[in-house]
Design an enzyme around this catalytic site. Structure first.
Site, mmCIF file in Angstrom:
data_model
loop_
_atom_site.group_PDB
_atom_site.id
_atom_site.type_symbol
_atom_site.label_atom_id
_atom_site.label_comp_id
_atom_site.label_asym_id
_atom_site.label_seq_id
_atom_site.Cartn_x
_atom_site.Cartn_y
_atom_site.Cartn_z
ATOM 1 N N ASP A 80 -50.984 43.434 38.180
ATOM 2 C CA ASP A 80 -50.030 44.123 37.126
ATOM 3 C C ASP A 80 -49.474 43.213 36.662
ATOM 4 O O ASP A 80 -48.980 42.064 37.161
ATOM 5 C CB ASP A 80 -49.199 45.192 37.770
ATOM 6 C CG ASP A 80 -48.654 46.226 36.943
ATOM 7 O OD1 ASP A 80 -49.067 47.123 36.878
ATOM 8 O OD2 ASP A 80 -47.577 45.951 36.131
ATOM 9 N N CYS A 133 -53.360 59.071 32.652
ATOM 10 C CA CYS A 133 -52.534 60.049 32.882
ATOM 11 C C CYS A 133 -52.313 60.716 31.554
ATOM 12 O O CYS A 133 -51.190 60.971 31.132
ATOM 13 C CB CYS A 133 -51.525 59.769 33.679
ATOM 14 S SG CYS A 133 -50.486 58.552 32.838
#
Length: 416
Positions: free
Chosen positions: A255, A350
């Site tokens: 990340d 999402c």
């Protein structure tokens, strides 16, 4: 806005000012000067206002000849939202709102108005009454009606208007005794209402972590095996990383956010799980070898999480979707290049938008000959959730009788 004397309500107003006046998403970090319980209450109050903003304004409209200054209007909205939660506390809510108005820069002149309006609102009893659930932002609602029908969109909006439950993902083989928790078909535990997470049984011993039930479905779709080399991309804050690590796989988590990676490291420490953490920009990073399985939780519009993040429509718009779609395709292409022959990759967003889900699946198949899609095989996946192409489309109104879920799209690819 005057920030002096912030309590939980004052902090909630500060959050609302940032979202509604300055167009910023709610900050992820702590709120200085407040206890953890007051910070949690401030966020709950601000989110409740944002979920029901249209209802709050509809309740106030008959009592206002013209809109007061933004700070005073937000005080009124906050009080209406509180009265809708508990009309029995009307005296305290009205009194606190008047005090907040007096402390607001230029708000003292409106303290009488605040008092008079809120007394009339409180006298109604059932504040929201039969007001319909707030609708999504026009740009998003239009896209949703094109994708599904109006009835589905209204069902999604009904779930998004509710405070979301708290879902927990358990470490395999761990039993947790939380009497008020309900087991969901996928194994998540669900608690309704507001709770202090750190006080729940099993928190200190790392037996579980907070993760929406829908988000927890990506790792079972990937189906990692003990000892496999697994790459978790866009991993922080680490719910899926912990799921992967708990299977016994050799996990590398990547990340680019230092703050979120610090949270991931803390989560791994609390749960006693291990993964190799890499802080890097995936558009530039290259791994040393190939992986048996890859999970790509790509950056997206987050339109599937509006019940948890009702601030997003005020900080994002349709113009931000197109660059995200291009980024998702780029990251998916890069990730597929890191997949070993016969390996599998799960792509996740999402989002409720087909551009960030179903159309990404179709585009990947066009760009990569030999790539196949494997349909979900988990026994708790309902047939209606599976798209004709084999993707997994999760909507907020799924399991509505159990409290709903976040909206996701997932697809499992295999390199033949």
């Amino acid at each position: 806005m005057d920030k002096a004397g912030l309590g939980a309500r004052g902090a909630a107003l500060h959050l609302l000012w940032g979202v509604l006046v300055e167009g910023r998403p709610m900050p992820e970090g702590g709120l200085p000067g407040l206890s953890p319980s007051d910070q949690a209450r401030a966020r709950r109050l601000a989110l409740h206002v944002l979920r029901n903003l249209a209802r709050c304004d509809a309740v106030l409209e008959p009592f206002l000849q013209k809109a007061p200054p933004p700070g005073v209007l937000n005080i009124l909205r906050l009080a209406v939202a509180e009265l809708a939660l508990d009309a029995g506390q009307a005296h305290g809510v009205v009194s606190a709102a008047v005090d907040l108005a007096r402390g607001e820069k230029g708000g003292a002149a409106f303290s009488g108005l605040v008092n008079a309006v809120l007394r009339k609102v409180a006298a109604k009893g059932d504040v929201f009454g039969d007001l319909a659930a707030p609708v999504m932002a026009p740009w998003l609602r239009g896209a949703m009606i094109k994708t599904w029908d109006k009835k589905v969109v209204q069902a999604i909006e009904a779930v998004q208007a509710l405070a979301p439950p708290l879902d927990l993902t358990l470490k395999p083989g761990v039993g947790v005794d939380i009497p008020e928790a309900v087991a969901l078909p996928n194994g998540s535990l669900r608690l309704a209402g507001s709770v202090q997470v750190s006080a729940l049984p099993g928190y200190a011993t790392g037996d579980w972590w907070v993760q929406d039930a829908a988000a927890a479905m990506a790792v079972p779709l990937l189906d990692p095996k003990p000892g496999e080399k697994v790459l978790d991309l866009c991993a922080a804050p680490g719910g899926k990383t912990m799921q992967l690590a708990a299977t016994g796989a050799d996990v590398m988590a990547v990340d680019m956010s230092p703050a979120r990676m610090a949270v991931l490291a803390e989560n791994l420490k609390r749960t006693g799980l291990t993964a190799t953490l890499v802080e890097a920009d995936l558009r530039k990073w290259q791994p040393d070898g190939l992986f048996d399985a890859i999970l790509l939780d790509a950056p997206c519009s987050a339109t599937g999480t509006l019940r948890r993040h009702p601030d997003l429509p005020f900080a994002k718009g349709a113009d931000q979707v197109k660059p995200l779609v291009a980024l998702q395709a780029d990251l998916l292409d890069r990730a597929l290049a890191w997949l070993a022959p016969g390996g599998r990759l799960v792509f996740v967003t999402c989002s409720l938008l087909p551009e960030e889900g179903e159309k990404q699946l179709a585009g990947a198949l066009r760009r990569h000959p030999g790539l196949t899609v494997e349909r979900p095989a988990m026994d708790w996946v309902e047939a209606s959730w599976i798209t004709p192409e084999g993707g997994l489309r999760l909507r907020p109104d799924h399991w509505a009788d159990k409290g709903g879920m976040d909206g996701f799209f997932m697809a499992r690819f295999r390199r033949v």
